[in-house]
Motif scaffolding. Structure first.
Motif, short mmCIF file in Angstrom:
data_model
loop_
_atom_site.label_atom_id
_atom_site.label_comp_id
_atom_site.label_asym_id
_atom_site.label_seq_id
_atom_site.Cartn_x
_atom_site.Cartn_y
_atom_site.Cartn_z
N TYR A 75 0.84 -1.20 0.00
CA TYR A 75 0.00 0.00 0.00
C TYR A 75 0.87 1.25 0.00
O TYR A 75 0.58 2.21 -0.73
CB TYR A 75 -0.91 -0.04 1.23
CG TYR A 75 -1.81 1.15 1.35
CD1 TYR A 75 -2.74 1.42 0.37
CD2 TYR A 75 -1.73 2.00 2.44
CE1 TYR A 75 -3.56 2.51 0.47
CE2 TYR A 75 -2.55 3.08 2.55
CZ TYR A 75 -3.46 3.34 1.57
OH TYR A 75 -4.27 4.42 1.67
N ILE A 123 0.91 4.17 -2.84
CA ILE A 123 0.72 5.60 -2.55
C ILE A 123 1.86 6.42 -3.14
O ILE A 123 1.63 7.50 -3.71
CB ILE A 123 0.64 5.80 -1.03
CG1 ILE A 123 -0.63 5.20 -0.47
CG2 ILE A 123 0.73 7.26 -0.67
CD1 ILE A 123 -1.76 6.11 -0.36
N GLY A 135 5.07 11.28 -1.85
CA GLY A 135 6.28 10.77 -1.23
C GLY A 135 6.23 10.77 0.28
O GLY A 135 6.64 9.79 0.91
N PHE A 136 5.70 11.84 0.87
CA PHE A 136 5.70 11.92 2.34
C PHE A 136 4.81 10.85 2.95
O PHE A 136 5.24 10.09 3.82
CB PHE A 136 5.23 13.30 2.77
CG PHE A 136 6.09 14.40 2.30
CD1 PHE A 136 7.37 14.56 2.81
CD2 PHE A 136 5.66 15.27 1.34
CE1 PHE A 136 8.18 15.55 2.35
CE2 PHE A 136 6.47 16.28 0.88
CZ PHE A 136 7.73 16.43 1.38
N ALA A 137 3.55 10.77 2.47
CA ALA A 137 2.61 9.81 3.04
C ALA A 137 3.09 8.38 2.82
O ALA A 137 3.12 7.57 3.75
CB ALA A 137 1.23 10.02 2.42
N ALA A 145 6.09 7.43 4.95
CA ALA A 145 5.74 7.18 6.36
C ALA A 145 5.06 5.84 6.51
O ALA A 145 5.29 5.12 7.50
CB ALA A 145 4.85 8.32 6.86
N ILE A 146 4.23 5.43 5.50
CA ILE A 146 3.55 4.14 5.61
C ILE A 146 4.56 2.99 5.52
O ILE A 146 4.49 2.01 6.27
CB ILE A 146 2.46 4.02 4.52
CG1 ILE A 146 1.33 4.98 4.83
CG2 ILE A 146 1.92 2.61 4.46
CD1 ILE A 146 0.31 5.09 3.73
N ALA A 174 7.69 3.14 6.36
CA ALA A 174 8.41 3.11 7.64
C ALA A 174 7.55 2.43 8.70
O ALA A 174 8.07 1.67 9.53
CB ALA A 174 8.76 4.52 8.07
N GLY A 175 6.22 2.67 8.65
CA GLY A 175 5.33 2.03 9.62
C GLY A 175 5.34 0.51 9.49
O GLY A 175 5.31 -0.19 10.50
N ILE A 227 8.43 -0.68 11.11
CA ILE A 227 8.37 -0.52 12.57
C ILE A 227 7.53 -1.64 13.19
O ILE A 227 7.89 -2.20 14.23
CB ILE A 227 7.80 0.87 12.93
CG1 ILE A 227 8.85 1.94 12.67
CG2 ILE A 227 7.38 0.93 14.38
CD1 ILE A 227 8.36 3.34 12.88
N VAL A 273 12.18 9.73 3.28
CA VAL A 273 11.34 9.85 4.48
C VAL A 273 11.29 8.53 5.23
O VAL A 273 11.46 8.48 6.46
CB VAL A 273 9.93 10.33 4.09
CG1 VAL A 273 8.99 10.24 5.25
CG2 VAL A 273 9.97 11.74 3.58
N LEU A 285 12.76 8.14 9.10
CA LEU A 285 11.90 7.76 10.24
C LEU A 285 12.38 6.46 10.86
O LEU A 285 12.42 6.31 12.08
CB LEU A 285 10.45 7.64 9.79
CG LEU A 285 9.79 8.90 9.28
CD1 LEU A 285 8.32 8.67 9.04
CD2 LEU A 285 9.96 10.01 10.28
#
Lengths: 175, 142, 112
Positions: free
Chosen positions: B19, B23, B34-36, B39-40, B42-43, B46, B122, B126
């Motif tokens: 996903y 995005i 790119g930002f969203a 971050a996903i 990286a999530g 994590i 990003v 993160l």
């Protein structure tokens, strides 16, 4: 629309006040999460899906970092007695607030009512972004073409923050 | 972590990762970018690290990799921007590739390329911050 | 107009926290609350009544889009907010490990 936003904002203010006065640091962090996740719903209502996606992920990662720090150190809030320094701080805060309220009242004369067009540049950006960059998502078009310097500076700040965290948290030096 | 958490993390991580990539790649067509997407992604990492990772040596190796990929991707983004000096009109951040038809996957000139590299940057930044906190915690406990 | 005033009240709550709290974690939380109020204020300025999200789909006839410029600025600001929060948290946990407390006044007295 305005009523819904007002209710959400009131909810956020209550969450913020609770976060400042909680006796337990973990509940303070989670109350800050209330504010962040309400912000996501506000962005969705304001027709900003890009911001909503970014905010929901970023808020989750912030919460993970904050909870990790709080669990690693201590959960207890300090026992603060009211002394002269504290009274001085509180009065200072109220003086700052009064000054800011003065400037806010001055500035609201310039502001259009909610829902009206406020910025003059908007028509130029909306009209020409698609034709000049070929991007269907206007926010991405503005972000990576007209305002590329902003994005580059943001990436640099993120890079610097990562380096800074690595430097601060290193105990043993690398060979 | 318990067995249930490990199994669910195993099942879900791949979908979250896909996903995030969707995005990033469709950043110029649908909400996101790119930002969203970064971050996903990286999530997803994590989640994987929280469920499985407790090995300090492995975490340190991972941290070296993320730090390196972060530096390389921001360098490439800077070079893409600098290439505008030499192609077409001499402007920094010039969109020098053909823009194509609005709504196609391959369109909008250099914007998808910036999206991809900012996304990698990003995600790596993160993840570096998170891994640094985790390694610090492990080293304190030793 | 009421939404702008509530937004400003949220900012004032954050400011009060930054000045009067003594716990480092709560100061970081107050800073992020101030950030949130600024984000929502910028998004409110960009909103237009009856506008749709600024994405061209080709299905609407004569659409009114909300302003993309404040959204682009807030998008960068959100990620910068995450970076600063992470950095402040790293500094806070390092100070806790050195001094054994989150109280800024005690840390100030212990210096040297």
């Amino acid at each position: 629309m305005e009523v819904t936003l007002s209710i959400l904002l009131g909810f956020m203010i209550i969450g913020a006040i609770f976060a400042l006065h909680a006796k337990d640091l973990l509940s303070a962090v989670i109350a800050a999460g209330i504010v962040g996740y309400s912000l996501v719903i506000c962005f969705l209502l304001l027709k900003a899906p890009d911001l909503a996606i970014v905010q929901v992920v970023v808020e989750t990662i912030t919460l993970i970092i904050m909870v990790a720090v709080v669990l690693d150190s201590t959960r207890e809030e300090l026992k603060v007695k009211i002394d002269t320094q504290q009274i001085f701080n509180i009065s200072l805060a109220f003086i700052f607030m009064l000054a800011l309220i003065f400037f806010f009242v001055q500035a609201t004369d310039m502001l259009n009512p909610f829902g009206q067009h406020s910025l003059r540049m908007a028509s130029a950006y909306v009209g020409e972004t698609a034709a000049k960059t070929g991007s269907a998502n206007l926010v991405t078009g503005v972000l990576f073409d007209f305002r590329g310097y902003d994005t580059l500076g943001e990436a640099t700040i993120l890079f610097t923050a990562a380096i800074g965290v690595l430097t601060i948290l290193r105990i043993k030096g690398k060979k | 972590m318990s067995l249930i958490v490990k199994k669910v993390a195993q099942l879900i991580t791949g979908f979250i990762f896909l996903y995030g990539i969707y995005i990033i790649v469709h950043g110029h067509l649908t909400p996101g970018g790119g930002f969203a997407g970064g971050a996903i992604v990286a999530g997803a990492y994590i989640l994987q690290t929280l469920a499985f990772g407790r090995d300090t040596l492995l975490l340190k190796k991972k941290e070296t990799n993320t730090s390196l990929s972060e530096s390389i991707s921001i360098l490439i983004a800077l070079m893409l921007a600098g290439a505008g000096f030499f192609i077409g009109t001499k402007v920094f951040f010039n969109n020098y590739l053909p823009t194509g038809k609005i709504g196609d996957l391959v369109s909008a000139g250099t914007i998808p390329l910036y999206n991809i590299f900012i996304g990698i940057e990003v995600a790596a930044a993160l993840l570096t911050i998170f891994l640094a906190l985790l390694i610090y915690k492990e080293e304190i406990e030793e | 107009m009421i939404v702008y005033i509530l937004c400003f009240v949220l900012f004032l709550v954050g400011l009060y926290g930054v000045i009067t709290r003594r716990n480092l974690v709560k100061i970081v939380i107050s800073l992020s609350i101030m950030e949130f109020s600024i984000f929502i204020f910028l998004a409110l300025i960009g909103y237009i009544d009856g506008g749709i999200a600024p994405i061209i789909t080709g299905q609407d006839i004569n659409p009114t889009y909300v302003d993309p410029l404040p959204q682009a600025m807030v998008l960068t600001a959100i990620v910068i907010g995450l970076a600063t929060t992470a950095m402040l948290m790293a500094i806070a946990i390092r100070l806790y490990r050195k001094y054994g407390t989150f109280d800024i006044r005690e840390i100030k007295n212990l210096k040297g």
